[in-house]
Write a protein that holds these residues in place. Structure first.
Motif, short mmCIF file in Angstrom:
data_model
loop_
_atom_site.label_atom_id
_atom_site.label_comp_id
_atom_site.label_asym_id
_atom_site.label_seq_id
_atom_site.Cartn_x
_atom_site.Cartn_y
_atom_site.Cartn_z
N LEU A 129 54.06 -46.16 29.03
CA LEU A 129 54.27 -44.73 28.94
C LEU A 129 55.51 -44.36 28.05
O LEU A 129 56.43 -45.15 28.10
CB LEU A 129 54.61 -44.44 30.56
N ARG A 130 55.44 -43.22 27.28
CA ARG A 130 56.44 -43.03 26.59
C ARG A 130 57.11 -41.62 26.85
O ARG A 130 58.22 -41.28 26.62
CB ARG A 130 55.95 -43.02 25.07
N TRP A 131 56.20 -40.39 27.00
CA TRP A 131 56.74 -39.30 27.27
C TRP A 131 55.94 -38.56 28.03
O TRP A 131 54.80 -39.01 28.24
CB TRP A 131 57.37 -38.66 25.95
N PHE A 132 56.44 -37.35 28.59
CA PHE A 132 55.60 -36.52 29.34
C PHE A 132 55.91 -34.97 29.06
O PHE A 132 56.99 -34.51 28.70
CB PHE A 132 55.74 -36.62 30.83
N GLU A 133 55.02 -34.04 29.36
CA GLU A 133 55.28 -32.78 29.49
C GLU A 133 54.91 -32.23 30.86
O GLU A 133 53.78 -32.62 31.53
CB GLU A 133 54.25 -31.93 28.41
N LYS A 146 51.72 -34.22 32.21
CA LYS A 146 50.56 -35.07 31.02
C LYS A 146 51.80 -36.19 30.51
O LYS A 146 52.66 -35.74 30.10
CB LYS A 146 50.40 -34.06 30.02
N ILE A 147 51.40 -37.31 30.78
CA ILE A 147 52.08 -38.57 30.47
C ILE A 147 51.28 -39.11 29.14
O ILE A 147 50.06 -39.23 29.09
CB ILE A 147 52.28 -39.68 31.57
N TYR A 177 67.11 -31.57 35.41
CA TYR A 177 66.90 -30.42 34.38
C TYR A 177 67.79 -29.37 34.56
O TYR A 177 68.35 -28.65 33.52
CB TYR A 177 65.63 -29.70 34.75
N GLU A 201 60.00 -24.75 27.97
CA GLU A 201 59.28 -26.01 28.23
C GLU A 201 60.26 -26.92 28.93
O GLU A 201 61.41 -27.16 28.53
CB GLU A 201 58.99 -26.30 26.86
N PHE A 202 59.56 -27.56 29.68
CA PHE A 202 60.15 -28.73 30.41
C PHE A 202 59.31 -30.11 29.94
O PHE A 202 58.06 -30.35 29.99
CB PHE A 202 59.87 -28.71 31.99
N ARG A 203 59.98 -31.10 29.36
CA ARG A 203 59.40 -32.24 28.71
C ARG A 203 60.41 -33.66 29.23
O ARG A 203 61.38 -33.23 30.21
CB ARG A 203 59.59 -32.44 27.26
N GLY A 204 60.07 -34.90 28.87
CA GLY A 204 60.95 -35.80 29.28
C GLY A 204 60.35 -36.90 28.41
O GLY A 204 59.36 -37.23 27.93
N GLY A 205 61.26 -37.99 28.34
CA GLY A 205 61.13 -39.34 27.83
C GLY A 205 61.37 -40.24 28.91
O GLY A 205 61.79 -39.97 30.14
N ILE A 206 60.31 -41.44 28.84
CA ILE A 206 60.06 -42.45 29.63
C ILE A 206 60.80 -43.44 29.10
O ILE A 206 60.32 -44.20 28.20
CB ILE A 206 58.82 -42.37 30.13
N ASN A 207 61.73 -44.16 29.56
CA ASN A 207 62.43 -45.49 29.09
C ASN A 207 61.37 -46.54 29.84
O ASN A 207 60.75 -46.69 30.36
CB ASN A 207 63.86 -45.78 29.67
N GLN A 219 64.37 -33.38 29.53
CA GLN A 219 64.39 -32.39 28.13
C GLN A 219 63.87 -31.14 28.45
O GLN A 219 62.91 -30.93 29.00
CB GLN A 219 63.80 -33.19 27.16
#
Lengths: 68, 68, 68, 68, 68, 68, 68, 68, 68, 68, 68, 68
Positions: free
Chosen positions: C36-40, C61-62, F18, F43-49, F57
């Protein structure tokens, strides 16, 4: 004194069809607001029962005329 | 007699978080409408104070069940 | 061979916060999809209990990386 | 272990009505995914035959519950 | 006790201009709701008379402050 | 001389929440623009480690007052 | 010479159902444009009569094939 | 048994063009799903390298036919 | 050297009309940016004074030409 | 024979106001299409002259009634 | 000190292709802003010359990294 | 007599690229409408052949100038 409408957002439900869900919602709204004039469908959704049958759910904006 | 919901659009405010702003809005709405069931967040905004601290503002649509 | 991602739409739930709902959803997705890398965030919703407390629901959304 | 849903986007088709197209899509999805819970209609479209009759096409997002 | 607003969706009409339609709608809303604070225009529409003259129609969301 | 605002679109990031990402973005923007007044979350987003932890983000539009 | 379509936006009306409103609109369009191929529903609306019965109104974009 | 499609959301990448990014994504999807029929472009994005050259990124929804 | 524009998002305000709010915003922007060419209205809003009079607020994107 | 409307998308222009741009567009459309009934404003834009004066541009969808 | 980006909205133009219009816009932006990282395409438009040839116009949001 | 445009929505197709699909659509439209001035791309889609090759499909709104 000018013409003036308020819009109410409501949810109607039916096991038969979206048209039936709309008519149900309009019937209920008629008991609560007077002089309903038109509506716009905002969203079509539904529930799924365990046997796979569908419950139709519709979100409406209904415009009601108000005395100025 | 059918199941029927009305949706009310409200604004909640908090200096702490969006979750707190939502809970504030739900608490106020509970005093004015009965049988609240679910909500959708329509908009996340905020004010900025002179010292740079943030006031969280959230616009919700809350669905309330009505007796048919 | 080129870089390629698939996006999966999921729903996470928490009684605490949207961040907790997101982390719950990512944890479950991690058991089912790799890399998994990013999501919205697509939608913020919630349920309201009879006592007025809130259940936070979030639609994500992943994006998952796939071997080409 | 938390509650978690995945959403699948599918297209259903019928010569009779949108409700029939939805039910067809749900029936097919039921063979492929378990524990379907609700759906949202994303798009209403259709084909037009040479004689002017209509084929109803509907795009749904269906939510399926997954074991955590 | 926290700050809290409700939003009402209304339709205003004028033969002169959109600004006049907005002012008409605000005047009517003021008779029905207290402490109006701001509005957003949701939709600009209009009717066309047989002689080609235009009736301006505007859909507003008005925010009213409520006592907590 | 009239009141006038410019809107700047910025991205804030946090490992915590957030709200923290928003406060970070506002703090940075305060060093670069003066008289910040309000913001909207776009926009609400994010990265997954790799370990599944999330980086929050958020994309904001911030309004800054300008001297006319 | 290449394949080429034009899209026409039309409104269909029925007292029975949205499917009937669509079929009415397609029938009328067939008298005015040739080689209709597909349509998308742009909007679902309706009128409400004084007795509460509903008139279904649907806005379609219809694609017609043109000779290159 | 009825006609039925599933839609998969994917991301394709290319240093040359959006058309190349789409073709890359379709080629990868073809290895993973059968009977791909059509796609819609959901989003056009890109990365910018330090020397200013661009990496084209495209988000597609691809429809795959499934046996009923 | 190629033609190139930047877009700036600004807010204009007037007690008279949206056209006056737009002209105010353009006048202020002209003092800060050169070679303004066109604009798009992003949002129409307003404030409501205690006596019910309206303050018109308009959000614009203005495009300014830049030397390549 | 059923009621049926076609919608035409047009652009009107004025140096005075959006209302004037709408009336100009309706007047021109009246010369080309008969039985215009209502319109929706799709977009508000404008040009900016070198001296900072504004040209108002409005995009309308106009609905015209057609004989069935 | 935290990571922070600003987004700039720009318009690029080319007689050859959208990719060329994007590269032109990025090249110009690179002369004016440093540390460009990614972009999103907001709008694809174009002009049509008298002989029917096309000028490609693209609206981008470009994100630039700023020192905290 | 005022400046006035009509917008026509069309679909262009190409096996090579979106730019080629746009040019094809403009060429066909030029045979049917005069004084084409600008266009906006409304939708990017495509078909997928059995061998995985792609057909590019583009939906445009083209503005044509009309004599007042």
């Amino acid at each position: 004194m000018s013409t003036y409408y308020e819009k109410i957002e409501i949810v109607g439900i039916s096991d038969k069809s979206y048209e039936d869900a709309i008519q149900n919602a309009v019937n209920e709204a008629k008991n609560r607001f007077s002089e309903l004039r038109w509506f716009e469908v905002v969203e079509f959704r539904g529930g799924i029962n365990d046997n796979g049958s569908v419950q139709y759910q519709v979100v409406l904006k209904i415009a009601a005329k108000k005395e100025g």
